[in-house]
Design a protein around this motif. Structure first.
Motif, mmCIF file in Angstrom:
data_model
loop_
_atom_site.group_PDB
_atom_site.id
_atom_site.type_symbol
_atom_site.label_atom_id
_atom_site.label_comp_id
_atom_site.label_asym_id
_atom_site.label_seq_id
_atom_site.Cartn_x
_atom_site.Cartn_y
_atom_site.Cartn_z
ATOM 1 N N GLY A 51 0.826 -1.220 0.000
ATOM 2 C CA GLY A 51 0.000 0.000 0.000
ATOM 3 C C GLY A 51 0.852 1.259 0.000
ATOM 4 N N GLN A 52 1.943 1.231 -0.784
ATOM 5 C CA GLN A 52 2.877 2.371 -0.726
ATOM 6 C C GLN A 52 2.432 3.501 -1.650
ATOM 7 O OE1 GLN A 52 6.682 0.364 -1.157
ATOM 8 N NE2 GLN A 52 6.812 0.090 1.057
ATOM 9 N N LEU A 97 1.557 10.259 0.765
ATOM 10 C CA LEU A 97 0.780 11.508 0.770
ATOM 11 C C LEU A 97 1.746 12.699 0.713
ATOM 12 C CD1 LEU A 97 -2.013 12.794 1.045
ATOM 13 C CD2 LEU A 97 -1.836 12.525 3.509
ATOM 14 N N GLY A 129 3.065 2.631 9.504
ATOM 15 C CA GLY A 129 3.413 2.871 8.106
ATOM 16 C C GLY A 129 3.869 4.296 7.844
ATOM 17 N N GLU A 134 7.150 0.465 10.759
ATOM 18 C CA GLU A 134 7.197 0.367 9.294
ATOM 19 C C GLU A 134 7.707 -1.032 8.912
ATOM 20 O OE1 GLU A 134 6.459 2.370 6.358
ATOM 21 O OE2 GLU A 134 7.039 0.405 5.595
ATOM 22 N N ASP A 154 6.038 -5.787 11.171
ATOM 23 C CA ASP A 154 4.675 -5.777 10.651
ATOM 24 C C ASP A 154 3.772 -5.305 11.790
ATOM 25 O OD1 ASP A 154 2.000 -6.657 10.163
ATOM 26 O OD2 ASP A 154 2.761 -7.999 8.612
ATOM 27 N N ALA A 155 3.109 -4.176 11.603
ATOM 28 C CA ALA A 155 2.339 -3.580 12.708
ATOM 29 C C ALA A 155 1.221 -4.498 13.197
ATOM 30 C CB ALA A 155 1.756 -2.243 12.263
ATOM 31 N N ASN A 213 -1.534 7.022 8.075
ATOM 32 C CA ASN A 213 -2.052 6.865 6.731
ATOM 33 C C ASN A 213 -1.878 5.374 6.466
ATOM 34 O OD1 ASN A 213 -2.598 7.010 4.036
ATOM 35 N ND2 ASN A 213 -0.772 8.185 3.504
HETATM 36 N N1 SAM Z 1 2.690 7.573 6.085
HETATM 37 C C1 SAM Z 1 3.224 7.616 4.742
HETATM 38 C C2 SAM Z 1 2.548 8.742 3.973
HETATM 39 O O1 SAM Z 1 1.558 9.260 4.476
HETATM 40 O O2 SAM Z 1 3.005 9.071 2.902
HETATM 41 C C3 SAM Z 1 3.085 6.284 4.025
HETATM 42 C C4 SAM Z 1 1.702 5.730 3.962
HETATM 43 S S1 SAM Z 1 1.544 4.361 2.869
HETATM 44 C C5 SAM Z 1 -0.179 4.478 2.493
HETATM 45 C C6 SAM Z 1 1.533 2.934 3.915
HETATM 46 C C7 SAM Z 1 2.861 2.591 4.558
HETATM 47 O O3 SAM Z 1 2.654 1.447 5.384
HETATM 48 C C8 SAM Z 1 3.977 2.201 3.614
HETATM 49 O O4 SAM Z 1 5.145 2.862 3.991
HETATM 50 C C9 SAM Z 1 4.154 0.693 3.787
HETATM 51 O O5 SAM Z 1 5.458 0.233 3.567
HETATM 52 C C10 SAM Z 1 3.733 0.528 5.230
HETATM 53 N N2 SAM Z 1 3.185 -0.805 5.574
HETATM 54 C C11 SAM Z 1 2.484 -1.661 4.809
HETATM 55 N N3 SAM Z 1 2.084 -2.738 5.506
HETATM 56 C C12 SAM Z 1 2.538 -2.556 6.769
HETATM 57 C C13 SAM Z 1 2.440 -3.302 7.963
HETATM 58 N N4 SAM Z 1 1.785 -4.474 8.000
HETATM 59 N N5 SAM Z 1 3.041 -2.833 9.081
HETATM 60 C C14 SAM Z 1 3.692 -1.637 9.059
HETATM 61 N N6 SAM Z 1 3.817 -0.884 7.957
HETATM 62 C C15 SAM Z 1 3.247 -1.320 6.822
#
Ligand code: SAM
Length: 283
Positions: free
Chosen positions: A22-23, A26, A51, A72, A97-98, A117
């Motif tokens: 979900g990269q 924002l 994330g 992250e 992994d959160a 986010n």
């Molecule tokens: N916060 C940033 C922004 O607003 O631009 C990034 C948001 S992006 C939608 C989601 C982030 O969650 C990515 O950096 C991704 O690598 C991370 N991510 C995805 N799955 C995750 C998980 N299970 N645990 C922690 N982080 C995760």
């Protein structure tokens, strides 16, 4: 962090974004500011960010809160963030992994706010996991796929009302939401997003045991949306008990669960929770 700064960081670090994580980052400063102001942060607040990505939200959280814990999953982003925020005492970064962290470490988040986010793929499981903990964050401000946001804040009889609405609203009172168009992200996702604001209910509507029962009732009642709720619940509870509960709550025996309010589900849980007889599959 502007869009061109983001692009530069990604190209210099040779980071190819991963869709399954979900990269979608924002980059719109107005939206980032709106998210942070919705969280009503003070210098004594502790914030959980899930994330952080390249850290555009993290920067603002660190500037406005007393402590930020960011989890992250992507190692490349964690390495980037460690450099970017090196020496920043307010920030603790965890590479994990959160969802796994929340499941593994049953910690008390009651003194925390979640501001994030969230990655689309795990947003709902993460929110439900958090909402079912004994010590839940006092406030949740999070960006989600717009359809998921609408499901969380929906009321009985709304098209989007369902299991997710009820599981979240049992513990949280939705305060509102605002749309974030897909052009505010890089790369642009196929769907729009929305930021929702949820406040923890001042007092739980049910105790932990009743909450488990509530979940079973809600899942069964909404397992087939077009079927009458009474018929579905008969698989688990004796029909006499159900009939008297429905009568006491003034719910029609022909009602479908999608029309039944949170308040009625709570009341039904309390009634069905008294005594231990069940029919059909044991609870
Ligand atoms: N916060 C940033 C922004 O607003 O631009 C990034 C948001 S992006 C939608 C989601 C982030 O969650 C990515 O950096 C991704 O690598 C991370 N991510 C995805 N799955 C995750 C998980 N299970 N645990 C922690 N982080 C995760």
């Amino acid at each position: 962090m502007t869009l061109s700064e983001m692009r530069k960081i990604l190209s210099e670090g040779d980071i190819q974004l991963t869709k399954s994580l979900g990269q979608n980052f924002l980059h719109d400063q107005n939206q980032l500011q709106k998210i942070v102001s919705s969280a009503e942060l003070t210098s004594s607040d502790k914030v959980l960010e899930i994330g952080p990505g390249l850290g555009p939200l993290t920067e603002l959280l660190v500037a406005n809160a007393g402590e930020v814990l960011a989890i992250e999953k992507d190692k490349r982003l964690v390495e980037f963030l460690q450099k970017k925020f090196s020496g920043e005492k307010k920030l603790t970064l965890i590479h994990d992994d959160a969802l796994e962290v929340l499941k593994r470490e049953k910690r008390d988040w009651s003194g925390w706010k979640l501001v994030a986010n969230l990655p689309y793929s795990v947003a709902s499981p993460i929110l439900v996991e958090l909402a079912e903990m004994p010590g839940i964050p006092e406030k949740i401000v999070t960006t989600l796929q717009i359809e998921v946001a609408q499901r969380i804040v929906a009321n009985a009889d709304d098209d989007d009302y369902g299991i997710l609405s009820l599981l979240m609203q049992l513990r949280y009172d939705p305060q509102g939401w605002f749309k974030i168009p897909s052009v505010c992200f890089f790369p642009e996702p196929d769907v729009d997003s929305a930021c929702i604001v949820l406040n923890r209910r001042p007092a739980p509507l049910l105790n932990p045991e009743e909450s488990e029962l509530f979940k079973k009732i809600v899942k069964r009642a909404l397992s087939q949306r077009r079927k009458m709720m009474l018929k579905l619940l008969k698989q688990d509870w004796p029909k006499e008990k159900l009939a008297s509960a429905f009568a006491a709550l003034n719910i029609s025996v022909q009602e479908r669960a999608e029309k039944v309010t949170l308040g009625d589900f709570v009341a039904l849980t309390k009634i069905l929770g008294t005594g231990s007889e069940t029919a059909g599959t044991p609870l």
